[in-house]
Design a protein around this motif. Structure first.
Motif, short mmCIF file in Angstrom:
data_model
loop_
_atom_site.label_atom_id
_atom_site.label_comp_id
_atom_site.label_asym_id
_atom_site.label_seq_id
_atom_site.Cartn_x
_atom_site.Cartn_y
_atom_site.Cartn_z
N GLN A 254 14.78 19.26 9.73
CA GLN A 254 14.60 19.70 11.11
C GLN A 254 13.13 19.95 11.44
N HIS A 255 12.41 20.52 10.48
CA HIS A 255 10.99 20.82 10.72
C HIS A 255 10.18 19.54 10.87
N THR A 256 10.53 18.52 10.07
CA THR A 256 9.84 17.25 10.17
C THR A 256 10.12 16.59 11.51
N GLY A 257 11.33 16.81 12.04
CA GLY A 257 11.69 16.26 13.35
C GLY A 257 10.77 16.72 14.46
N LYS A 258 10.11 17.86 14.27
CA LYS A 258 9.18 18.38 15.29
C LYS A 258 7.94 17.50 15.41
N TYR A 259 7.67 16.70 14.38
CA TYR A 259 6.50 15.82 14.40
C TYR A 259 6.89 14.39 14.75
N THR A 260 8.08 14.24 15.33
CA THR A 260 8.59 12.94 15.72
C THR A 260 8.53 12.80 17.24
N ASP A 261 8.01 11.66 17.71
CA ASP A 261 7.91 11.44 19.15
C ASP A 261 9.23 10.97 19.76
N PHE A 262 9.95 10.11 19.04
CA PHE A 262 11.21 9.57 19.54
C PHE A 262 12.21 9.46 18.41
N VAL B 34 5.41 8.23 16.27
CA VAL B 34 6.35 8.47 15.18
C VAL B 34 7.78 8.29 15.69
N TYR B 35 8.49 7.34 15.09
CA TYR B 35 9.88 7.06 15.46
C TYR B 35 10.79 7.50 14.31
N GLY B 36 11.62 8.49 14.58
CA GLY B 36 12.56 8.97 13.58
C GLY B 36 13.89 8.24 13.72
N PHE B 37 14.37 7.69 12.62
CA PHE B 37 15.64 6.97 12.65
C PHE B 37 16.77 7.93 12.31
N ASN C 145 0.87 -1.19 0.00
CA ASN C 145 0.00 0.00 0.00
C ASN C 145 0.90 1.23 0.00
N ILE C 146 0.79 2.05 -1.05
CA ILE C 146 1.62 3.24 -1.16
C ILE C 146 0.72 4.47 -1.08
N PHE C 147 0.92 5.25 -0.02
CA PHE C 147 0.11 6.43 0.23
C PHE C 147 0.92 7.67 -0.18
N GLN C 148 0.53 8.26 -1.30
CA GLN C 148 1.20 9.47 -1.78
C GLN C 148 0.47 10.68 -1.19
N VAL C 149 1.19 11.48 -0.42
CA VAL C 149 0.58 12.61 0.27
C VAL C 149 1.21 13.91 -0.20
N SER C 150 0.47 14.99 -0.05
CA SER C 150 0.98 16.29 -0.50
C SER C 150 1.93 16.91 0.52
N ASN C 151 1.77 16.55 1.79
CA ASN C 151 2.60 17.16 2.83
C ASN C 151 2.90 16.12 3.92
N ILE C 152 4.17 15.83 4.11
CA ILE C 152 4.58 14.83 5.11
C ILE C 152 4.27 15.31 6.53
N ASN C 153 4.58 16.57 6.81
CA ASN C 153 4.40 17.07 8.18
C ASN C 153 2.95 17.05 8.63
N SER C 154 2.06 17.51 7.77
CA SER C 154 0.65 17.52 8.15
C SER C 154 0.12 16.09 8.27
N THR C 155 0.63 15.18 7.45
CA THR C 155 0.22 13.78 7.54
C THR C 155 0.66 13.18 8.87
N LEU C 156 1.90 13.45 9.28
CA LEU C 156 2.39 12.95 10.57
C LEU C 156 1.58 13.55 11.72
N LYS C 157 1.28 14.83 11.61
CA LYS C 157 0.49 15.50 12.65
C LYS C 157 -0.88 14.84 12.80
N ASN C 158 -1.52 14.57 11.68
CA ASN C 158 -2.85 13.95 11.71
C ASN C 158 -2.80 12.53 12.28
N LEU C 159 -1.77 11.79 11.92
CA LEU C 159 -1.66 10.42 12.40
C LEU C 159 -1.34 10.37 13.89
N ARG C 160 -0.55 11.31 14.36
CA ARG C 160 -0.27 11.38 15.81
C ARG C 160 -1.56 11.63 16.59
N GLU C 161 -2.44 12.43 16.02
CA GLU C 161 -3.71 12.71 16.67
C GLU C 161 -4.63 11.49 16.68
#
Length: 247
Positions: free
Chosen positions: A206-214, A173-176, A152-168
């Motif tokens: 760096q901005h994407t890292g703000k939507y990372t929990d660990f 979110v684990y950043g490697f 399943n490949i989910f193509q999204v327009s914005n990674i940050n907003s997608t991560l924000k919505n999924l966290r809610e």
């Protein structure tokens, strides 16, 4: 509405596309030997039924791969894109999901290899920025070795907003990152998780890292700077698959 078509090459990519009832295969270009091989690999079903088949020499098929310098192995197909799955609809009512998310990763070979590993170890889906996804790449399909049909490949327009919505929606979110505080094997990996990988060159934004929990890392030999992203992902996917099967 007509979908755009494109070409893929290679034995596994073409055969798996033919086996996928959801994939529209418009034309297949084969050598006599590759046709025989398709029938050998599919003894109970004629996957070439209702498909236009053209027989070519290996030299004639080279024109489909000369630009990318790929080996076609006697298999070329013209296919249409699959219908894109909807992320919101997919997660509804589901638990214990694991997605991999790519931030600024654009190399078709790496993406294809990662998809192959993700499908092999039952990752539920790939989240990637739409404009960074090389959707028509022969190299990506060949590197995925048929696994484009199983992911399943989910193509999204914005990674940050997608991560924000999924966290809610109760996703962790684990950043490697090589500078992560914990080794990823020390995590319990329960519930819904997103495995976030950044590009090999600049890493995670760096901005994407703000939507990372660990932030977590893969412990490797200190004399080695880093692993290829597809290799890193395969190690992580195998570990999580082992935990899931033995929990």
């Amino acid at each position: 509405m007509n979908k755009s078509s494109f070409f893929i090459v290679g034995q596994h990519a073409v055969i798996e596309a033919l086996r996928n009832p959801k994939r529209k295969v418009l034309r297949v270009f084969l050598t006599e030997e590759s046709k025989k091989n398709i029938h050998r690999k599919n003894p109970n079903k004629n996957v070439l039924e209702d498909v236009k088949v053209y027989f070519k020499s290996k030299k004639e098929l080279d024109k489909y791969t000369s630009k990318e310098q790929l080996m076609h192995n006697g298999y070329v197909a013209e296919i249409e894109h699959l219908d894109q799955p909807d992320l919101k609809r997919f997660i509804k009512g589901k638990n214990n999901l694991t997605f991999v998310c790519l931030d600024e990763v654009t190399d078709p070979r790496n993406i294809g290899s990662l998809i192959r590993s993700a499908a092999s170890f039952d990752i539920d889906g790939l989240i990637i920025k739409e404009r960074h996804f090389p959707r028509n790449s022969k190299l990506m399909y060949k590197s995925a070795s048929g696994c484009m049909e199983h992911m399943n490949i989910f193509q999204v327009s914005n990674i940050n907003s997608t991560l924000k919505n999924l966290r809610e929606k109760n996703f962790w979110v684990y950043g490697f990152d090589a500078k992560g505080q914990k080794d990823f094997t020390d995590i319990k990996w329960e519930g819904n998780n997103i495995l976030l990988f950044g590009s090999e060159g600049s890493g995670m934004r760096q901005h994407t890292g703000k939507y990372t929990d660990f932030f977590v890392k893969i412990n490797i030999n200190e004399d080695i700077e880093s692993l290829n992203i597809s290799n890193s992902a395969a190690i992580v996917f195998h570990h999580l698959s082992y935990i899931k099967k033995n929990s």
